[in-house]
Design an enzyme around this catalytic site. Structure first.
Site, PDB file in Angstrom:
ATOM      1  N   HIS A 104       0.837  -1.199   0.000  1.00 56.18           N
ATOM      2  CA  HIS A 104       0.000   0.000   0.000  1.00 56.18           C
ATOM      3  C   HIS A 104       0.870   1.247   0.000  1.00 56.18           C
ATOM      4  O   HIS A 104       1.382   1.669   1.031  1.00 56.18           O
ATOM      5  CB  HIS A 104      -0.922  -0.005   1.223  1.00 56.18           C
ATOM      6  N   HIS A 128       1.434   5.000  -2.786  1.00 50.75           N
ATOM      7  CA  HIS A 128       0.916   5.683  -3.972  1.00 50.75           C
ATOM      8  C   HIS A 128       2.005   6.119  -4.949  1.00 50.75           C
ATOM      9  O   HIS A 128       1.748   6.214  -6.151  1.00 50.75           O
ATOM     10  CB  HIS A 128       0.086   6.891  -3.552  1.00 50.75           C
ATOM     11  N   HIS A 163     -11.161   3.356   4.889  1.00 55.94           N
ATOM     12  CA  HIS A 163     -11.792   4.667   5.050  1.00 55.94           C
ATOM     13  C   HIS A 163     -13.252   4.475   5.443  1.00 55.94           C
ATOM     14  O   HIS A 163     -14.173   4.879   4.721  1.00 55.94           O
ATOM     15  CB  HIS A 163     -11.654   5.484   3.764  1.00 55.94           C
ATOM     16  N   HIS A 213      -4.733   0.548   6.573  1.00 56.40           N
ATOM     17  CA  HIS A 213      -4.059   1.392   7.586  1.00 56.40           C
ATOM     18  C   HIS A 213      -4.853   1.507   8.895  1.00 56.40           C
ATOM     19  O   HIS A 213      -5.543   2.492   9.161  1.00 56.40           O
ATOM     20  CB  HIS A 213      -3.647   2.752   7.053  1.00 56.40           C
ATOM     21  N   ASN A 255      -6.117   4.574  11.237  1.00 56.99           N
ATOM     22  CA  ASN A 255      -6.264   5.774  10.421  1.00 56.99           C
ATOM     23  C   ASN A 255      -7.483   5.650   9.513  1.00 56.99           C
ATOM     24  O   ASN A 255      -7.714   4.615   8.891  1.00 56.99           O
ATOM     25  CB  ASN A 255      -5.009   6.017   9.580  1.00 56.99           C
ATOM     26  N   GLY A 278       6.060   7.076  12.333  1.00 60.19           N
ATOM     27  CA  GLY A 278       6.257   7.992  13.446  1.00 60.19           C
ATOM     28  C   GLY A 278       5.319   9.176  13.420  1.00 60.19           C
ATOM     29  O   GLY A 278       5.396  10.047  14.287  1.00 60.19           O
ATOM     30  N   HIS A 323       1.695   8.715  11.719  1.00 63.41           N
ATOM     31  CA  HIS A 323       0.326   8.211  11.662  1.00 63.41           C
ATOM     32  C   HIS A 323      -0.120   7.489  12.928  1.00 63.41           C
ATOM     33  O   HIS A 323      -1.315   7.490  13.250  1.00 63.41           O
ATOM     34  CB  HIS A 323       0.161   7.276  10.456  1.00 63.41           C
ATOM     35  N   ASP A 368       2.456   3.716   2.630  1.00 62.92           N
ATOM     36  CA  ASP A 368       1.458   4.695   2.196  1.00 62.92           C
ATOM     37  C   ASP A 368       2.110   5.961   1.647  1.00 62.92           C
ATOM     38  O   ASP A 368       1.558   7.053   1.752  1.00 62.92           O
ATOM     39  CB  ASP A 368       0.496   5.043   3.344  1.00 62.92           C
ATOM     40  N   ALA A 403      -1.944  13.348   4.450  1.00 63.88           N
ATOM     41  CA  ALA A 403      -2.137  12.947   3.056  1.00 63.88           C
ATOM     42  C   ALA A 403      -1.068  11.928   2.676  1.00 63.88           C
ATOM     43  O   ALA A 403      -0.143  12.203   1.917  1.00 63.88           O
ATOM     44  CB  ALA A 403      -2.072  14.162   2.134  1.00 63.88           C
TER      45      ALA A 403
END
Length: 384
Positions: free
Chosen positions: A60, A62, A198, A219, A222, A252, A254, A277, A311
């Site tokens: 995971h 981007h 999400h 995640h 989060n 460190g 999230h 991420d 983000a």
């Protein structure tokens, strides 16, 4: 090639002093110091007591080095894959953002074409795609664009699988926003891993989703409800769904170090998957970037939208693993969460994810500070 005088990460998830014999792109033998063979004409690398671990697998992220997987071109994927291999991440499953369906299908088709055309010798293997959206919650959208959020839909999901030529391995949903989520899981679970992503689901809803066949959590902590003693939410449901694997971002930023330690204690090292991420700013200087079409400001190890929403990350997976160790996670457990568990979750453990004879010769040599010394990918030295 022989990598000698190293602490080898073994099948038993421990470290043993010895070495690794490579034969082409495969591991031929792993030996302990007392079983050390007589060397012939083979090239021998003296590891000087360093650690030898499997190449990591990021399920995971981007992007990195200025590129994003959702840029939708093969050149960007290649640059991303080359950077990941150079830091010891030898297999990747990039994540999509919440974008319009047709745009997502185009991105997936480009990835399928890239996979079919083959990668360069120094580019990490593209082993899958992790779809973080668009079937998510507007309440817990995070840095996703809510204009493109839609209810989960079997027909659209099938189109994603077809466009990617089977590369999509995870599809995330927010069950509380989808009346037909149980039907969706029932119809899709044999074709793709179903994640809770999400989501603002309560414990009961999340537990029903996992009982129906969802098996992954995006995640953990989060973009989901808090874990409390009367409302354990998604986290509690993940714990009770013993087949469910849980991603965590250990940068460190999230997750607090205490929570990272609690996750490993609560779930055990078998069920935790370290992810990075990262967005396109990883490996780049501070400044202004974009993620899913939204403006992101990067300063130090934080990437945020204009309203302060996190983000993604700018800390690559190798650094996340090192960070986990600095938080008190044993190195053997951190390696398991960054290499073994991702390989098992995505179904490629028969080929990669551990240092065993017959598996692909993806080996990372780390010094005593856990910094990368050497990266062997398919038996070739690609980074030193």
């Amino acid at each position: 090639m022989i990598i000698d005088n190293v602490k080898v990460y073994t099948e038993e998830k421990t470290f043993v002093k010895g070495g690794i014999m490579l034969d082409g792109d495969k591991i031929q033998r792993v030996y302990a110091e007392e079983e050390k063979p007589q060397f012939g004409e083979e090239e021998v690398l003296d590891g000087d007591g360093a650690y030898a671990i499997p190449g990591l697998i990021d399920l995971h992220f981007h992007g990195c080095k200025g590129d994003d997987f959702c840029d939708g071109n093969e050149e960007a994927i290649e640059r991303i894959a080359q950077y990941e291999a150079s830091i010891g991440v030898t297999a990747i499953a990039p994540a999509t953002m919440t974008l319009p369906v047709e745009e997502l299908k185009q991105i997936l088709s480009v990835a399928a074409k890239y996979k079919k055309n083959g990668t360069s010798p120094k580019a990490a293997d593209l082993v899958g795609i992790n779809m973080e959206g668009p079937f998510i919650s507007k309440v817990k959208k995070g840095a996703q664009d809510e204009r493109n959020i839609i209810p989960c839909n079997v027909e659209i999901a099938e189109q994603f699988l077809e466009a990617s030529d089977g590369l999509v391995k995870f599809i995330g949903i927010a069950p509380e926003d989808n009346e037909d989520y149980l039907e969706f899981i029932e119809k899709m679970k044999g074709k793709v891993n179903i994640s809770l992503a999400h989501t603002n689901a309560d414990y009961d809803t999340a537990k029903k989703a996992f009982d129906a066949g969802a098996n992954h959590a995006v995640h953990l902590y989060n973009a989901m409800p808090a874990f409390t003693h009367r409302a354990p939410g998604v986290v509690g449901a993940v714990y009770d769904g013993k087949h469910v694997m849980a991603e965590i971002i250990c940068d460190g930023v999230h997750i607090h170090p205490s929570v990272v330690r609690a996750v490993f204690k609560m779930f055990g090292s078998k069920r935790v998957i370290l992810i990075s991420d990262t967005m396109r700013a990883a490996g780049m200087p501070d400044g202004d970037y974009t993620l899913g079409g939204q403006a992101v400001q990067v300063k130090g190890n934080r990437a945020t939208l204009s309203d302060g929403t996190l983000a993604g990350s700018v800390t690559d997976l190798m650094k996340c693993m090192k960070t986990a160790v600095s938080f008190g996670i044993p190195l053997a457990d951190a390696v398991r969460a960054a290499a073994v568990n991702p390989a098992m979750a995505i179904g490629i453990f028969s080929r990669v994810g551990s240092l065993e004879p017959g598996k692909r010769a993806n080996v990372v040599v780390l010094d005593q500070n856990l910094d990368v010394k050497d990266v062997f990918f398919r038996g070739e030295l690609v980074s030193r």
